[in-house]
Scaffold this motif. Structure first.
Motif, PDB file in Angstrom:
ATOM      1  N   ASP A 274       0.847  -1.192   0.000  1.00  8.63           N
ATOM      2  CA  ASP A 274       0.000   0.000   0.000  1.00  8.63           C
ATOM      3  C   ASP A 274       0.886   1.246   0.000  1.00  8.63           C
ATOM      4  O   ASP A 274       1.726   1.417   0.890  1.00  8.63           O
ATOM      5  N   PRO A 275       0.725   2.162  -0.985  1.00 11.97           N
ATOM      6  CA  PRO A 275       1.612   3.328  -1.060  1.00 11.97           C
ATOM      7  C   PRO A 275       1.183   4.492  -0.179  1.00 11.97           C
ATOM      8  O   PRO A 275       1.930   5.471  -0.036  1.00 11.97           O
ATOM      9  N   ARG A 276      -0.016   4.424   0.410  1.00 14.46           N
ATOM     10  CA  ARG A 276      -0.563   5.614   1.051  1.00 14.46           C
ATOM     11  C   ARG A 276       0.231   6.058   2.278  1.00 14.46           C
ATOM     12  O   ARG A 276       0.450   7.258   2.487  1.00 14.46           O
ATOM     13  N   GLN A 277       0.634   5.095   3.125  1.00 13.62           N
ATOM     14  CA  GLN A 277       1.322   5.489   4.354  1.00 13.62           C
ATOM     15  C   GLN A 277       2.611   6.255   4.071  1.00 13.62           C
ATOM     16  O   GLN A 277       2.860   7.319   4.649  1.00 13.62           O
ATOM     17  N   ALA A 278       3.448   5.704   3.185  1.00 14.63           N
ATOM     18  CA  ALA A 278       4.715   6.371   2.882  1.00 14.63           C
ATOM     19  C   ALA A 278       4.476   7.721   2.209  1.00 14.63           C
ATOM     20  O   ALA A 278       5.194   8.696   2.468  1.00 14.63           O
ATOM     21  N   TRP A 279       3.443   7.792   1.366  1.00 17.34           N
ATOM     22  CA  TRP A 279       3.129   9.042   0.658  1.00 17.34           C
ATOM     23  C   TRP A 279       2.732  10.131   1.650  1.00 17.34           C
ATOM     24  O   TRP A 279       3.207  11.269   1.579  1.00 17.34           O
ATOM     25  N   LEU A 280       1.865   9.772   2.585  1.00 18.39           N
ATOM     26  CA  LEU A 280       1.414  10.747   3.578  1.00 18.39           C
ATOM     27  C   LEU A 280       2.535  11.108   4.553  1.00 18.39           C
ATOM     28  O   LEU A 280       2.711  12.277   4.906  1.00 18.39           O
ATOM     29  N   ALA A 281       3.285  10.108   5.000  1.00 15.30           N
ATOM     30  CA  ALA A 281       4.377  10.364   5.942  1.00 15.30           C
ATOM     31  C   ALA A 281       5.417  11.285   5.312  1.00 15.30           C
ATOM     32  O   ALA A 281       5.963  12.172   5.976  1.00 15.30           O
ATOM     33  N   GLY A 282       5.694  11.093   4.018  1.00 11.21           N
ATOM     34  CA  GLY A 282       6.670  11.927   3.339  1.00 11.21           C
ATOM     35  C   GLY A 282       6.250  13.375   3.235  1.00 11.21           C
ATOM     36  O   GLY A 282       7.096  14.263   3.067  1.00 11.21           O
ATOM     37  N   ARG A 283       4.957  13.627   3.318  1.00 14.36           N
ATOM     38  CA  ARG A 283       4.437  14.993   3.243  1.00 14.36           C
ATOM     39  C   ARG A 283       4.085  15.555   4.612  1.00 14.36           C
ATOM     40  O   ARG A 283       3.525  16.643   4.715  1.00 14.36           O
ATOM     41  N   GLY A 284       4.360  14.791   5.653  1.00 15.62           N
ATOM     42  CA  GLY A 284       4.076  15.271   7.003  1.00 15.62           C
ATOM     43  C   GLY A 284       2.605  15.364   7.323  1.00 15.62           C
ATOM     44  O   GLY A 284       2.201  16.158   8.173  1.00 15.62           O
TER      45      GLY A 284
END
Length: 349
Positions: free
Chosen positions: A145-155
């Motif tokens: 799932d790409p969502r966690q890393a995507w959101l974490a990378g944007r704070g």
């Protein structure tokens, strides 16, 4: 200029924060603290102000609140599509619990379409740009799932309903201990006298499905019961579960633990194809305690997920993350409960 002869409107105006403060015998700032920073108040004061807010039906003006706190008081939640003709009672119950918990905290859930595997994460980006949501709740957190890393990378604050099943864990989550549920199901069947207990699960590779299968395997080994040849797999589909149940029943099992109520229902149908009676001839336990479980004949024993608790934990974890972005991640694993009905008598009914 003649005066209007219309009588003044008897409809009361909106309840204001100042009116609540006067009724509660506190300052307007104290009412504001009760709504936005309750930890600053003594418990008895907070209780008195909240009771007055409820009694007067006061609702903060959201636009003014947003300008003052730079918070939209909105939490994004992506809706995953279901197959035509399928139902999702578990996620419906979770969404209701999540909405209620958010409402109690002064937030609203903003729903948007989030098809699985969306590479651009357009819905999340649009909500951040157009609606300035304060954070997201994620479900269906499968491997890759790409969502966690995507959101974490944007704070961007987020919390998951469900673990990340890949090796690397990102962010906060609340989940149900599926392995504990199927473990308890096996122990119940063993206590009833069953020794040949099969498992009807989802195809390997599903994090949730593998977790539930592991609970069955663990309990079987603890009770020194064989597992070889007693596991079947199926998609979460009635016809597929019905077909997959046949070979499992051919092994001579006296009981079946299923990874979902849908799979258990397929097992019911496979038994009736053989002129056998669920419960009497083969005990069956499902998972999820869907609305249909109590309506089946016989009533289906099943594992119930504490979805109300999950909803509240997701909101609590998300608000805590918003308040302390750099705090260590928190993970909460909640215990399910076994609901016993008529489908699990001792061998021979």
């Amino acid at each position: 200029m003649p005066r209007s002869t219309r009588p003044p409107s008897s409809k009361p105006g909106p309840v204001t924060l100042a009116m609540v403060a006067r009724r509660a015998g506190v300052s307007p700032q104290t009412v504001s603290n009760a709504l936005n920073a309750p930890g600053l108040l003594r418990p008895e004061t907070l209780e008195r102000v909240r009771a007055t807010v409820d009694a007067m039906g006061y609702r903060p003006h959201r636009a003014a609140q947003t300008l003052r706190t730079r918070s939209s008081k909105l939490i994004g939640y992506g809706i995953r599509p279901t197959a035509p003709g399928a139902t999702a009672p578990v996620m419906d119950r979770f969404l209701h619990a999540l909405s209620q918990a958010a409402d109690e905290a002064g937030y609203r859930i903003l729903l948007f379409a989030s098809p699985p595997g969306s590479p651009g994460l357009d819905g999340h980006e649009e909500l951040l740009d157009l609606h300035s949501v304060d954070g997201f709740v994620l479900s269906g957190t499968d491997r890759g799932d790409p969502r966690q890393a995507w959101l974490a990378g944007r704070g961007v604050p987020f919390v998951g309903f469900g673990r990340m099943w890949s090796g690397r864990q990102i962010g906060d989550w609340a989940d149900v201990d599926g392995a504990s549920g199927t473990d308890a199901a096996v122990d119940h069947l063993v206590a009833q006298g069953h020794r040949k207990i099969g498992f009807l699960g989802w195809p390997r590779g599903s994090g949730v499905g593998d977790d539930r299968a592991e609970g069955w395997r663990r309990a079987m080994r603890r009770n020194r019961l064989p597992v070889r040849g007693r596991r079947a797999q199926s998609l979460d589909d009635l016809a597929a579960a019905r077909a997959a149940s046949g070979p499992l029943l051919d092994t001579g099992v006296t009981a079946v633990v299923a990874a979902s109520d849908m799979l258990a229902l397929g097992c019911y149908q496979a038994l009736r194809d053989r002129d056998a009676v669920p419960g009497r001839d083969v005990a069956v336990i499902g998972f999820d305690d869907s609305p249909a479980a109590a309506l089946l004949s016989p009533g289906l024993s099943t594992v119930a997920q504490p979805l109300e608790a999950v909803g509240h934990e997701c909101v609590r974890l998300l608000l805590a993350r918003m308040a302390a972005p750099d705090a260590p991640p928190e993970r909460v694993l909640l215990e399910p409960s076994l609901v016993i009905r008529d489908s699990t008598p001792p061998p021979g009914g």
